[in-house]
Design a protein around this motif. Structure first.
Motif, short mmCIF file in Angstrom:
data_model
loop_
_atom_site.label_atom_id
_atom_site.label_comp_id
_atom_site.label_asym_id
_atom_site.label_seq_id
_atom_site.Cartn_x
_atom_site.Cartn_y
_atom_site.Cartn_z
N ASN B 146 0.83 -1.20 0.00
CA ASN B 146 0.00 0.00 0.00
C ASN B 146 0.87 1.26 0.00
OD1 ASN B 146 -2.35 1.53 0.11
ND2 ASN B 146 -2.48 1.44 2.34
N LYS B 147 0.21 2.36 -0.25
CA LYS B 147 0.85 3.69 -0.27
C LYS B 147 1.88 3.79 -1.40
CE LYS B 147 -0.25 4.32 4.56
NZ LYS B 147 -0.05 5.04 5.80
N MET B 148 1.58 3.13 -2.53
CA MET B 148 2.48 3.20 -3.68
C MET B 148 2.61 4.64 -4.17
SD MET B 148 3.85 0.25 -4.34
CE MET B 148 4.53 0.53 -5.97
N ASP B 149 1.57 5.46 -3.91
CA ASP B 149 1.65 6.88 -4.32
C ASP B 149 2.79 7.60 -3.61
OD1 ASP B 149 -0.12 6.21 -2.12
OD2 ASP B 149 -0.61 8.35 -1.97
N LEU B 150 3.18 7.11 -2.45
CA LEU B 150 4.23 7.79 -1.69
C LEU B 150 5.64 7.32 -2.09
CD1 LEU B 150 2.60 7.90 1.88
CD2 LEU B 150 2.53 9.61 0.05
N VAL B 151 5.72 6.30 -2.97
CA VAL B 151 7.03 5.90 -3.50
C VAL B 151 7.05 6.07 -5.02
CG1 VAL B 151 7.61 4.33 -1.60
CG2 VAL B 151 6.31 3.46 -3.55
N ASP B 152 6.29 7.06 -5.49
CA ASP B 152 6.23 7.38 -6.92
C ASP B 152 5.81 6.20 -7.79
OD1 ASP B 152 7.01 10.00 -6.46
OD2 ASP B 152 9.13 9.39 -6.39
N TYR B 153 4.99 5.34 -7.24
CA TYR B 153 4.48 4.18 -7.98
C TYR B 153 5.63 3.35 -8.58
CZ TYR B 153 -0.03 6.54 -7.52
OH TYR B 153 -1.16 7.13 -7.02
N SER B 154 6.71 3.23 -7.82
CA SER B 154 7.92 2.62 -8.37
C SER B 154 7.89 1.10 -8.33
CB SER B 154 9.14 3.15 -7.59
OG SER B 154 10.06 2.13 -7.34
N GLU B 155 8.17 0.48 -9.47
CA GLU B 155 8.18 -0.97 -9.58
C GLU B 155 9.32 -1.54 -8.72
OE1 GLU B 155 8.65 -2.46 -13.54
OE2 GLU B 155 8.17 -4.51 -12.96
N GLU B 156 10.39 -0.80 -8.65
CA GLU B 156 11.54 -1.25 -7.87
C GLU B 156 11.18 -1.38 -6.38
OE1 GLU B 156 14.92 1.33 -8.50
OE2 GLU B 156 16.04 0.17 -7.03
N ALA B 157 10.48 -0.38 -5.87
CA ALA B 157 10.06 -0.41 -4.46
C ALA B 157 9.16 -1.62 -4.21
CB ALA B 157 9.32 0.88 -4.11
N TYR B 158 8.28 -1.89 -5.16
CA TYR B 158 7.35 -3.02 -5.07
C TYR B 158 8.12 -4.34 -5.04
CZ TYR B 158 3.90 -6.35 -7.09
OH TYR B 158 3.10 -7.43 -7.36
N ASN B 159 9.07 -4.51 -5.95
CA ASN B 159 9.84 -5.74 -6.02
C ASN B 159 10.69 -5.96 -4.76
OD1 ASN B 159 8.91 -6.70 -8.48
ND2 ASN B 159 10.38 -5.45 -9.63
N LYS B 160 11.14 -4.85 -4.20
CA LYS B 160 11.95 -4.95 -2.99
C LYS B 160 11.12 -5.58 -1.85
CE LYS B 160 14.46 -1.96 0.01
NZ LYS B 160 14.46 -0.56 0.41
N VAL B 161 9.86 -5.13 -1.74
CA VAL B 161 8.99 -5.66 -0.68
C VAL B 161 8.71 -7.15 -0.93
CG1 VAL B 161 6.76 -5.47 0.46
CG2 VAL B 161 7.93 -3.40 -0.30
N ILE B 162 8.47 -7.51 -2.20
CA ILE B 162 8.21 -8.92 -2.51
C ILE B 162 9.39 -9.79 -2.09
CG2 ILE B 162 7.83 -10.59 -4.38
CD1 ILE B 162 6.23 -8.57 -5.84
N ALA B 184 -4.62 2.68 -1.42
CA ALA B 184 -6.00 2.65 -0.92
C ALA B 184 -6.58 4.06 -0.92
CB ALA B 184 -6.04 2.06 0.48
N LEU B 185 -5.72 5.03 -0.60
CA LEU B 185 -6.17 6.42 -0.52
C LEU B 185 -6.70 6.90 -1.87
CD1 LEU B 185 -6.24 8.76 1.56
CD2 LEU B 185 -4.09 9.55 0.54
N ASN B 186 -5.95 6.62 -2.95
CA ASN B 186 -6.34 7.10 -4.27
C ASN B 186 -7.12 6.07 -5.09
OD1 ASN B 186 -4.98 9.43 -3.65
ND2 ASN B 186 -3.06 8.67 -4.52
N GLY B 187 -7.19 4.86 -4.59
CA GLY B 187 -7.98 3.84 -5.29
C GLY B 187 -7.21 3.06 -6.33
N ASP B 188 -5.90 3.23 -6.43
CA ASP B 188 -5.13 2.49 -7.44
C ASP B 188 -5.17 0.99 -7.17
OD1 ASP B 188 -3.34 4.53 -9.14
OD2 ASP B 188 -3.49 5.28 -7.07
N ASN B 189 -5.60 0.20 -8.16
CA ASN B 189 -5.60 -1.27 -8.09
C ASN B 189 -6.45 -1.83 -6.95
OD1 ASN B 189 -4.12 -1.76 -10.37
ND2 ASN B 189 -2.14 -1.81 -9.30
N VAL B 190 -7.38 -1.04 -6.42
CA VAL B 190 -8.30 -1.60 -5.42
C VAL B 190 -9.49 -2.17 -6.17
CG1 VAL B 190 -9.69 -1.17 -3.37
CG2 VAL B 190 -7.49 -0.01 -3.65
N VAL B 191 -10.34 -1.30 -6.68
CA VAL B 191 -11.44 -1.77 -7.53
C VAL B 191 -11.05 -1.60 -9.01
CG1 VAL B 191 -13.82 -1.34 -8.22
CG2 VAL B 191 -13.21 -1.36 -5.80
#
Lengths: 301, 417
Positions: B146-162, B184-191
């Motif tokens: 969550n809060k991908m908006d706060l890490v500039d929607y970065s794929e790298e940040a996502y992969n790091k968590v995985i 969740a705040l902006n609704g990205d990839n929720v619905v």
């Protein structure tokens, strides 16, 4: 090849039947709280299924405020006859006459809160150890925290911060003398689930739920039915409208909505498009943010 | 809703600030499950509290104390429906002091949503929530970063968590883990699919919940039928009827099946499987039915009807992963009532083998007190045999609770090892 899974209505039905059988197995003297509204009618229908081919092995109990829709009382008496079960009536009028409670005063006076005393008196005098209700968790925020098996102390009070944990499908109804339980077999149903199921099973419900012409007055954003208990304000006017009721409570507080839905199909369609919760038309819930929680703590349904 | 629409129960664990309430509010709001009067009430409260805009998180507030303190104390259940499925959310608090409530919410869930703040990555709390999901054998785990908006929607940040998550989750017993980057705040990839993360090829959260395969989560092999009560109508039409009422815990029962009644060991054949609507040729979990047998045998509540060629283990000594739920700690060698399906016996905790440190997941063999929220492996002795299966094989016949007879409270929940 069968699919070997249940659809959501069958799963809700099976869960409710399981709860009702647990109540019967764990308590000595349970009753179904029957108001004549769709939720208690549904619970009664599910109880019929739970114990078939035996009869429902416990009585129905009605807390009668005296402010009834005549149609509800007729419906209640018919269903009792049909099921061949005993009816216990707790009378709010008697509680008033005995001086146990005092009638509220003023235009918006209701007997809603008075029912608590009558209900708890009836539970005590009939030695009831579990009262099965039609409460649903989607109705109201205090109800969202309610257990299937909900403990009441010897004053009939609910302590929401100190509830027994409920895990898997193991229910603990153990209690001491004088305490009782409330059981809520349809906790997980939403209003829409109830209507879809009533439609599917073709369950008989009071005519009040279907669109009909009625004398009403516009008050607190809904159409309040004319009755012997209605006190008109100067600016208010009685008109005839085609309405139906989404929930049923006392005739003094249950507001209707304008509607043409006169079949179960049309009602289900109408409900699925609704943008207001069903209790939005109940003035008993509009009194404060925690109106329901406060009443429930004291022993309300 | 279509006739074959299923019910999916999922749990969300989280604590203050991880966006759990916002996520639930978002799911309900975007799936149009919030009514206007509820929204109005939230708007009024948001204004009163001086929040900017509508605080969707307020929708999940329940009791007066929770609203005042701005936290979730107890499990709250939320409902929403899409054209594909009905959903029940068990919304549980995530702080360590509410472990027992997480365990409660997890006990009936098909899926767990674990929230990770993209900025902080996997933290102790993430490990704790994943451990509980694994312990309670929730079949599907969805890790929402969550809060991908706060890490500039970065794929790298996502992969790091995985990568962080997979490093420790290999020790856990979860078969299906998925990852979804969301805001969740902006609704990205929720619905709705996010336009800010075109690099993400997977489905949004709601679509994942709507389509994940859950019919194989139920054990269809081991036929188990705990008897709740006996139905004897004694009416004109059903004079000799003797039906065993219960809900199929697992497996499939068919008319004509050879069955054994536990613990007596008597055998018979299934004569009929009845409901008010129809007489069935077979019943599967989780159907509530009434079963009649060819032979007249003594059966009562607490007994279990099973298929003769596949029986559970009758046992008086069981090993259990036990979560203590009560303010009063366990008393050494005290007796409790044990509930296992519809059966009740007395039981004693004979030995605490180890306690799990739910922050580090290490085993502690020194500290053996059982206090609220503790999870420990224990040995329990019952007064009479109970018909057990391992919890990982069967969530219904593999679970127990302990009741303190002096207070009647449910003090512990256990999973049979």
């Amino acid at each position: 090849m069968s699919k070997y899974y249940l659809n959501y209505l069958d799963e809700l039905e099976s869960e409710a039947i399981f709860i009702l059988r647990e109540v019967w197995a764990q308590f000595d003297n349970p009753v179904i709280l029957f108001s004549g509204g769709k939720d208690s009618i549904l619970v009664t229908h599910l109880a019929k299924k739970a114990f078939y081919p035996a009869k429902i092995p416990f009585p129905l109990m009605h807390v009668d405020t005296g402010h009834n829709f005549p149609e509800t009382i007729q419906f209640r008496d018919d269903i009792i006859k049909d099921l061949g079960v005993q009816l216990i009536v707790g009378s709010v009028q008697e509680s008033i006459d005995d001086g146990r409670v005092a009638e509220e005063k003023g235009k918006n006076a209701t007997r809603n809160a008075l029912q608590i005393t009558t209900l708890l008196d009836a539970i005590e005098s009939n030695k009831i150890d579990c009262a099965i209700g039609g409460g649903r968790r989607d109705e109201e925020k205090a109800r969202a925290k309610e257990r299937f098996f909900s403990h009441r102390d010897d004053f009939g009070q609910w302590d929401p911060k100190n509830q027994r944990p409920e895990l898997w499908n193991i229910f603990n109804g153990k209690h001491f003398e004088g305490e009782h339980f409330r059981a809520f077999p349809i906790s997980n149903w939403t209003e829409m689930d109830v209507w879809n199921y009533i439609k599917r099973e073709n369950i008989a419900i009071p005519s009040l739920y279907f669109a009909h012409e009625r004398e009403v007055v516009w008050r607190q954003d809904s159409w309040i039915p004319n009755s012997e208990f209605l006190i008109l304000e100067d600016h208010e006017e009685i008109v005839t409208k085609k309405i139906r009721f989404r929930t049923l409570g006392d005739i003094t507080i249950t507001g209707g909505i304008e509607s043409d839905a006169d079949t179960l199909e049309k009602i289900a369609d109408e409900v699925s498009g609704m943008r207001q919760t069903e209790r939005g038309n109940r003035s008993d819930d509009k009194r404060s943010e925690s109106a329901m929680e406060d009443r429930k703590r004291q022993g309300y349904f | 809703m279509l006739d074959n629409n299923q019910l999916l129960r999922f749990t969300t664990a989280g604590s203050v600030d991880d966006g759990k309430s916002t996520l639930i509010g978002r799911l309900l709001y975007d799936s149009k499950s919030i009514f206007e009067d509820q929204l109005q009430a939230i708007e009024t409260t948001s204004k009163k509290k001086g929040h900017d805009g509508v605080d969707l998180a307020l929708f999940t507030d329940g009791l007066k104390d929770e609203r005042e303190q701005g936290i979730t104390i107890d499990v709250a259940y939320r409902y929403f429906t899409t054209p594909k499925r009905k959903f029940i959310i068990a919304d549980t608090p995530g702080h360590i002091q509410y472990t027992r409530n997480m365990v409660t919410g997890a006990s009936t869930a098909n899926a767990a949503i674990i929230l990770v703040d993209a900025r902080h990555g996997v933290i102790e709390q993430t490990k704790r929530h994943s451990f509980i999901a694994s312990l309670l054998q929730i079949p599907h785990v969805i890790v929402c970063i969550n809060k991908m908006d706060l890490v500039d929607y970065s794929e790298e940040a996502y992969n790091k968590v995985i990568n962080q998550f997979e490093e420790f989750s290999s020790k856990l017993l979860v078969h299906d883990i998925r990852f979804i980057p969301i805001s969740a705040l902006n609704g990205d990839n929720v619905v709705n699919r996010s336009e800010n993360m075109t690099w993400y090829q997977g489905a949004p959260l709601l679509h994942t919940l709507e389509t994940m395969h859950i019919s194989s989560d139920i054990n269809k092999v081991d036929a188990r039928f705990p008897v709740q009560t006996v139905l004897r109508p004694q009416s004109e039409a059903h004079r000799d009827y003797r039906g065993y009422a219960g809900r199929v815990a697992s497996g499939i029962f068919r008319v004509g099946d050879e069955v054994t009644v536990m613990p007596s060991g008597f055998t018979s054949k299934i004569k009929t499987i009845d409901t008010l609507d129809q007489t069935l040729s077979e019943a599967h979990a989780p159907m509530s039915v009434s079963i009649t047998l060819e032979d007249d045998i003594d059966i009562s509540r607490g007994d279990m009807i099973v298929r003769s060629n596949n029986k559970p283990e009758p046992s008086q000594d069981i090993e259990v992963m036990l979560c203590w739920l009560n303010n009063s700690p366990a008393k050494p060698r005290a007796k409790y009532s044990i509930r296992h399906t519809s059966n009740e016996q007395k039981a004693m905790i004979k030995e605490v083998v180890y306690k799990i440190n739910i922050e580090s997941l290490d085993r502690n063999t020194e500290d053996k007190d059982l206090k609220m929220n503790d999870i420990s492996k224990v040995k329990i002795r019952t007064t009479k045999p109970i018909m057990v299966d391992a919890y990982r094989e069967n969530r219904t016949t593999g679970s127990i609770i302990l009741i303190d007879d002096t207070t009647n409270e449910t003090v512990a929940a256990g999973m049979i090892v």
